[in-house]
Design a protein around this motif. Structure first.
Motif, PDB file in Angstrom:
ATOM      1  N   GLU A  53       0.939  -0.999   0.354  1.00  0.00           N
ATOM      2  CA  GLU A  53       0.096  -0.053   0.040  1.00  0.00           C
ATOM      3  C   GLU A  53       1.000   1.653   0.005  1.00  0.00           C
ATOM      4  O   GLU A  53       2.205   1.452   0.943  1.00  0.00           O
ATOM      5  N   ASN A  54       0.079   1.960  -1.026  1.00  0.00           N
ATOM      6  CA  ASN A  54       1.192   3.149  -1.141  1.00  0.00           C
ATOM      7  C   ASN A  54       0.485   4.629  -0.292  1.00  0.00           C
ATOM      8  O   ASN A  54       0.896   5.998  -0.775  1.00  0.00           O
ATOM      9  N   ALA A  55      -0.120   4.169   0.511  1.00  0.00           N
ATOM     10  CA  ALA A  55      -1.345   5.582   0.843  1.00  0.00           C
ATOM     11  C   ALA A  55      -1.447   5.973   2.138  1.00  0.00           C
ATOM     12  O   ALA A  55      -0.851   6.934   2.558  1.00  0.00           O
ATOM     13  N   THR A 114      -4.881   0.875  -7.023  1.00  0.00           N
ATOM     14  CA  THR A 114      -5.205   1.590  -7.025  1.00  0.00           C
ATOM     15  C   THR A 114      -4.049   2.240  -5.919  1.00  0.00           C
ATOM     16  O   THR A 114      -3.849   2.811  -5.539  1.00  0.00           O
ATOM     17  N   TRP A 115      -3.730   1.638  -4.519  1.00  0.00           N
ATOM     18  CA  TRP A 115      -3.394   1.437  -3.317  1.00  0.00           C
ATOM     19  C   TRP A 115      -1.668   1.014  -3.472  1.00  0.00           C
ATOM     20  O   TRP A 115      -0.906   0.587  -2.509  1.00  0.00           O
TER      21      TRP A 115
END
Length: 139
Positions: A53-55, A114-115
């Protein structure tokens, strides 16, 4: 079928996750392929690659905390300590996470969720210059 290769170099800041999605995606776009497979390979034994995850930044903090628990820096626990107390734990962490990834290319774009982001996972305390080999095969 076409193929393309390169080696990207990244400077790390010591233990932690360095997101490399953008430079990898930029190189992929330069290859002008629509469909295929990208393989990434970390050319080191004390760093690795993950998709994560990159959020939420807390995810990265929790990952670092987890690996500190399962492969602790305890000099008494390891016979191999040639480069200091973070050396052998770095090797173990690289084994657990892996040094290669494969990402499909669909419609000219990496098929990441998406994330999802691609991260270079530095397991040593000191900053390092790391090389990631990329290979893409496609049309």
């Amino acid at each position: 079928m076409r193929q393309a290769t390169t080696i990207l170099t990244f400077d790390t800041h010591g233990q932690g996750l360095t997101e490399i999605t953008r430079p990898v995606a930029a190189w992929v776009r330069e290859q002008d392929m629509e469909e295929g497979l990208l393989t990434l390979f970390c050319r080191h034994t004390s760093a690795s690659l993950i998709i994560q995850e990159n959020a939420a930044p807390e995810v990265r903090t929790d990952i670092l905390d987890y690996f500190a628990r399962i492969a602790p820096e305890d000099a008494r626990a390891y016979a191999h300590d040639d480069e200091g107390p973070d050396d052998m734990p770095a090797h173990l962490r690289a084994i657990l996470t892996g040094v290669n990834l494969s990402v499909p290319l669909i419609g000219g774009r990496l098929a990441l969720g998406t994330w999802q982001g691609i991260y270079l996972f530095e397991h040593r305390r000191a900053p390092h210059r790391r090389q990631i080999a990329l290979h893409m095969a496609g049309t």
